[in-house]
Design a protein around this motif. Structure first.
Motif, mmCIF file in Angstrom:
data_model
loop_
_atom_site.group_PDB
_atom_site.id
_atom_site.type_symbol
_atom_site.label_atom_id
_atom_site.label_comp_id
_atom_site.label_asym_id
_atom_site.label_seq_id
_atom_site.Cartn_x
_atom_site.Cartn_y
_atom_site.Cartn_z
ATOM 1 N N ASN A 140 5.075 7.631 2.724
ATOM 2 C CA ASN A 140 4.521 7.718 1.383
ATOM 3 C C ASN A 140 4.722 6.375 0.702
ATOM 4 O OD1 ASN A 140 3.475 8.813 -1.044
ATOM 5 N ND2 ASN A 140 4.576 10.738 -0.719
ATOM 6 N N CYS A 141 4.124 6.215 -0.452
ATOM 7 C CA CYS A 141 4.345 5.026 -1.266
ATOM 8 C C CYS A 141 4.606 5.450 -2.705
ATOM 9 C CB CYS A 141 3.126 4.105 -1.223
ATOM 10 S SG CYS A 141 3.005 3.099 0.277
ATOM 11 N N LEU A 142 5.312 4.594 -3.417
ATOM 12 C CA LEU A 142 5.569 4.802 -4.829
ATOM 13 C C LEU A 142 4.610 3.939 -5.630
ATOM 14 C CD1 LEU A 142 9.481 4.789 -4.768
ATOM 15 C CD2 LEU A 142 7.915 6.730 -4.523
ATOM 16 N N VAL A 143 4.038 4.540 -6.665
ATOM 17 C CA VAL A 143 2.989 3.902 -7.454
ATOM 18 C C VAL A 143 3.594 3.274 -8.707
ATOM 19 C CG1 VAL A 143 0.806 4.295 -8.678
ATOM 20 C CG2 VAL A 143 1.336 5.596 -6.596
ATOM 21 N N LEU A 144 3.080 2.103 -9.070
ATOM 22 C CA LEU A 144 3.522 1.390 -10.260
ATOM 23 C C LEU A 144 2.445 1.452 -11.333
ATOM 24 C CD1 LEU A 144 4.788 -1.844 -8.464
ATOM 25 C CD2 LEU A 144 6.243 -0.018 -9.345
ATOM 26 N N LYS A 184 10.306 7.666 4.961
ATOM 27 C CA LYS A 184 10.393 6.292 4.473
ATOM 28 C C LYS A 184 9.271 5.992 3.489
ATOM 29 C CE LYS A 184 11.061 3.144 7.575
ATOM 30 N NZ LYS A 184 10.893 2.341 8.822
ATOM 31 N N VAL A 185 9.614 5.289 2.416
ATOM 32 C CA VAL A 185 8.619 4.909 1.424
ATOM 33 C C VAL A 185 8.745 3.427 1.089
ATOM 34 C CG1 VAL A 185 8.723 7.219 0.410
ATOM 35 C CG2 VAL A 185 10.039 5.370 -0.631
ATOM 36 N N ASP A 186 7.711 2.911 0.456
ATOM 37 C CA ASP A 186 7.739 1.555 -0.090
ATOM 38 C C ASP A 186 6.905 1.558 -1.359
ATOM 39 O OD1 ASP A 186 8.391 -1.076 -0.356
ATOM 40 O OD2 ASP A 186 7.169 -1.816 1.300
ATOM 41 N N LEU A 187 6.951 0.468 -2.086
ATOM 42 C CA LEU A 187 6.118 0.337 -3.273
ATOM 43 C C LEU A 187 4.687 0.023 -2.855
ATOM 44 C CD1 LEU A 187 8.372 -1.857 -5.602
ATOM 45 C CD2 LEU A 187 8.102 0.626 -5.655
ATOM 46 N N TYR A 188 3.728 0.596 -3.571
ATOM 47 C CA TYR A 188 2.326 0.220 -3.375
ATOM 48 C C TYR A 188 1.958 -0.713 -4.519
ATOM 49 C CZ TYR A 188 -2.672 0.348 -2.751
ATOM 50 O OH TYR A 188 -3.985 -0.019 -2.554
ATOM 51 N N LYS A 189 1.681 -1.982 -4.186
ATOM 52 C CA LYS A 189 1.513 -3.001 -5.223
ATOM 53 C C LYS A 189 0.135 -3.647 -5.229
ATOM 54 C CE LYS A 189 5.188 -5.263 -3.804
ATOM 55 N NZ LYS A 189 6.285 -6.257 -3.743
ATOM 56 N N ASP A 190 -0.797 -3.103 -4.465
ATOM 57 C CA ASP A 190 -2.138 -3.694 -4.468
ATOM 58 C C ASP A 190 -2.865 -3.413 -5.781
ATOM 59 O OD1 ASP A 190 -1.636 -4.593 -1.964
ATOM 60 O OD2 ASP A 190 -3.039 -3.262 -0.935
ATOM 61 N N TYR A 191 -2.659 -2.216 -6.326
ATOM 62 C CA TYR A 191 -3.300 -1.818 -7.578
ATOM 63 C C TYR A 191 -2.304 -1.026 -8.415
ATOM 64 C CZ TYR A 191 -7.453 -3.039 -4.922
ATOM 65 O OH TYR A 191 -8.359 -3.718 -4.159
ATOM 66 N N GLN A 204 -4.676 6.766 -4.825
ATOM 67 C CA GLN A 204 -4.015 7.659 -3.879
ATOM 68 C C GLN A 204 -4.643 7.550 -2.482
ATOM 69 O OE1 GLN A 204 -4.702 8.452 -7.047
ATOM 70 N NE2 GLN A 204 -2.598 8.693 -7.764
ATOM 71 N N VAL A 205 -5.955 7.374 -2.435
ATOM 72 C CA VAL A 205 -6.637 7.266 -1.141
ATOM 73 C C VAL A 205 -6.276 5.966 -0.439
ATOM 74 C CG1 VAL A 205 -8.895 7.037 -0.028
ATOM 75 C CG2 VAL A 205 -8.557 8.775 -1.785
ATOM 76 N N ILE A 206 -6.453 4.846 -1.112
ATOM 77 C CA ILE A 206 -6.191 3.568 -0.438
ATOM 78 C C ILE A 206 -4.689 3.351 -0.261
ATOM 79 C CG2 ILE A 206 -8.366 2.456 -1.033
ATOM 80 C CD1 ILE A 206 -7.058 1.154 -3.391
ATOM 81 N N GLY A 207 -3.891 3.925 -1.160
ATOM 82 C CA GLY A 207 -2.439 3.851 -0.978
ATOM 83 C C GLY A 207 -1.990 4.618 0.249
ATOM 84 N N SER A 208 -2.620 5.757 0.509
ATOM 85 C CA SER A 208 -2.301 6.543 1.706
ATOM 86 C C SER A 208 -2.703 5.805 2.973
ATOM 87 C CB SER A 208 -3.007 7.907 1.636
ATOM 88 O OG SER A 208 -2.541 8.658 0.535
ATOM 89 N N ILE A 209 -3.832 5.112 2.919
ATOM 90 C CA ILE A 209 -4.256 4.304 4.069
ATOM 91 C C ILE A 209 -3.254 3.174 4.309
ATOM 92 C CG2 ILE A 209 -6.052 2.737 4.925
ATOM 93 C CD1 ILE A 209 -8.076 4.460 3.332
ATOM 94 N N TYR A 210 -2.822 2.534 3.227
ATOM 95 C CA TYR A 210 -1.817 1.462 3.337
ATOM 96 C C TYR A 210 -0.522 1.988 3.955
ATOM 97 C CZ TYR A 210 1.865 -1.737 1.793
ATOM 98 O OH TYR A 210 2.968 -2.572 1.759
ATOM 99 N N ALA A 211 -0.062 3.152 3.477
ATOM 100 C CA ALA A 211 1.168 3.742 4.009
ATOM 101 C C ALA A 211 1.029 4.037 5.496
ATOM 102 C CB ALA A 211 1.517 5.019 3.246
ATOM 103 N N ASN A 212 -0.091 4.598 5.882
ATOM 104 C CA ASN A 212 -0.333 4.928 7.290
ATOM 105 C C ASN A 212 -0.365 3.685 8.156
ATOM 106 O OD1 ASN A 212 -1.208 6.956 9.398
ATOM 107 N ND2 ASN A 212 -2.990 5.608 9.438
ATOM 108 N N GLU A 213 -0.994 2.636 7.680
ATOM 109 C CA GLU A 213 -1.103 1.388 8.452
ATOM 110 C C GLU A 213 0.248 0.702 8.620
ATOM 111 O OE1 GLU A 213 -5.677 0.054 7.283
ATOM 112 O OE2 GLU A 213 -3.969 -0.804 6.207
ATOM 113 N N ASN A 214 1.179 0.962 7.695
ATOM 114 C CA ASN A 214 2.476 0.292 7.730
ATOM 115 C C ASN A 214 3.628 1.222 8.113
ATOM 116 O OD1 ASN A 214 2.089 -2.638 6.552
ATOM 117 N ND2 ASN A 214 0.748 -1.291 5.377
#
Length: 283
Positions: A172-176, A133-140, A158-168
């Protein structure tokens, strides 16, 4: 054992100076390599990407940094870690050494270090009936352009996006990018499949110039029944796709099974993996 500038040392004896530019400023690049029984997958592509990236960062490339020299150092590291007849993950790192603030001094000399570790799967496979499962990473957002596509040590998103993915509870997340186009996953390039149309973001959008991305595009280009496009992908296109998959050298192809409420198959990805393994056997 770790290979530091050609000298094998134990991890305990490996000490990185606080003045190292890779540590202080992220003034460093790396290549992640998959090696099976001493064979470096796609070594030529990795090498030329590294050399091109060093030129973009205006590093003074040492005269001995030939493809043959660095390959020999990788093989030496594998042997020292008893991995020459096994499947391994290797990281080749180069930095600009020590000296200067943002502006390097004339005495700053390029270093390299090589780390090898065991890797479980020598072949590229796709696990069926496994959720991803993935989602968009939109913090940065990433800035579009070729500089964003370098495999440098600056991996904050990539580091903080991975933390976000793990917490939720995402895999993985897709980067914009700043134009709000989808450019890649946190750990690889993105491909979108819609019937006979295959789409992947262009390098100009800021995605990584992936070695596996290049292999997949070459494989797909041989099929005259497919329409291949390197073009920007908007988030709205994701839920209209038949398949989405991520590519990187270590795992090969990773099918996405779910993005928000949309679920995807992996039939096309399975076919591409078969062709990828066939390509490796022929090279």
């Amino acid at each position: 054992m770790i290979n530091f500038n050609g000298t094998l040392i134990s991890p305990e004896d490996s000490k990185l100076s606080t003045n190292n530019r890779g540590y202080k400023y992220g003034d460093a690049l790396f290549e992640t390599l998959k090696v099976v029984n001493g064979k470096i997958f796609f070594w030529e592509d990795h090498y030329f990407r590294l050399m091109a990236s060093m030129r973009i960062l205006r590093m003074d490339i040492p005269m001995n940094f030939t493809m043959e020299f660095l390959e020999a150092e990788i093989q030496k590291t594998l042997k020292a870690n008893d991995l020459i007849n096994a499947s391994a993950r290797v990281r080749l790192n180069v930095d600009r050494g020590e000296g200067g603030k943002y502006l390097p001094t004339d005495t700053a000399q390029v270093n390299f270090n090589i780390v090898a570790e065991p890797h479980s799967n020598p072949f590229y496979t796709i696990k069926t009936n496994v959720s991803y499962k993935v989602d968009l990473y939109k913090d940065y957002y990433m800035a579009p352009g070729l500089l964003s596509g370098l495999k440098s040590n600056n991996k904050a998103i990539q580091v903080i996006g991975s933390i976000y993915a793990n917490e939720n509870d995402f895999d993985n997340c897709l980067v914009l990018n700043t134009n709000k186009n989808v450019i890649e996953a946190l750990n690889g390039n993105l491909f979108l499949v819609k019937v006979d149309k295959i789409k992947t973001p262009p390098l100009e959008d800021g995605c990584l110039k992936g070695v596996m991305r290049k292999q997949i595009l070459e494989i797909l280009a041989k099929d005259v029944n497919l329409f291949i496009e390197e073009a920007s992908i908007s988030p709205f296109e994701l839920q209209k796709a038949d398949e989405l998959f991520i590519t990187n050298v270590i795992q090969g192809i990773i099918p996405i099974t779910q993005y928000r409420k949309k679920k995807y198959g992996n039939e096309f990805a399975q076919k591409v993996v078969t062709k990828l393994n066939a390509k490796l056997r022929l090279t």
